[in-house]
Design a protein around this motif. Structure first.
Motif, PDB file in Angstrom:
ATOM      1  N   LYS A  62       4.732   2.750  10.721  1.00 33.66           N
ATOM      2  CA  LYS A  62       5.931   3.259  11.340  1.00 33.66           C
ATOM      3  C   LYS A  62       6.973   1.827  11.655  1.00 33.66           C
ATOM      4  N   GLU A  64       5.875  -1.116  12.883  1.00 34.57           N
ATOM      5  CA  GLU A  64       5.740  -1.724  14.092  1.00 34.57           C
ATOM      6  C   GLU A  64       5.002  -3.097  13.659  1.00 34.57           C
ATOM      7  N   PRO A  96       4.815   0.735  20.815  1.00 37.69           N
ATOM      8  CA  PRO A  96       6.009   0.684  20.627  1.00 37.69           C
ATOM      9  C   PRO A  96       6.873   0.186  21.932  1.00 37.69           C
ATOM     10  N   VAL A 108      -1.832   4.181  17.907  1.00 38.62           N
ATOM     11  CA  VAL A 108      -1.036   3.129  16.964  1.00 38.62           C
ATOM     12  C   VAL A 108      -1.994   2.519  16.188  1.00 38.62           C
ATOM     13  N   TYR A 110      -4.035   0.328  13.348  1.00 42.08           N
ATOM     14  CA  TYR A 110      -3.504  -1.040  12.556  1.00 42.08           C
ATOM     15  C   TYR A 110      -4.918  -1.409  11.771  1.00 42.08           C
TER      16      TYR A 110
END
Length: 119
Positions: A62, A64, A96, A108, A110
């Motif tokens: 997204k 980030e 975020p 989120v 990674y």
């Protein structure tokens, strides 16, 4: 080569080389004892250093930014001679800027390389 009994990571069919999770909010744990034939050790760690990921590090799904690179040191009781863990080459994963509009619980994702050093 990893033993055939080792779990595979879909969709790439890569062998799973370990598990990583947190035993407390600040204590990362690494389990590299993934099968009876492959026992490399387990370690709870303390973060001793970090540095921001390079500005050109890959963004997340997204957009980030990449999470920082870390140096972790194994706590007393680590097995397999594990002493240090480095998280490098990170992609995505930063929280975020605001939680506005997000569900109460969210993830989120990674990606990163982890390097393990043993005595």
């Amino acid at each position: 080569m990893l033993p055939s009994a080792v779990s595979k990571l879909a969709p790439s069919n890569l062998g799973v080389s370990g598990l990583h999770y947190f035993t407390t909010t600040t204590t990362p744990f690494f389990n590299l004892d993934v099968s009876q034939n492959l026992k490399l050790g387990e370690a709870q760690c303390n973060k001793t250093n970090n540095t921001p990921a390079p500005a050109n590090a890959a963004k997340g799904q997204k957009g980030e930014p990449a999470v920082p690179w870390l140096k972790l040191v194994a706590k007393v009781g680590a097995s397999g001679g594990l002493q240090e863990v480095y998280r490098v080459e990170t992609a995505g994963g930063s929280a975020p800027a605001s939680c506005k509009g997000l569900t109460p619980t969210f993830e989120v994702q990674y990606a990163a390389q982890y390097w393990f050093f043993a005595k």
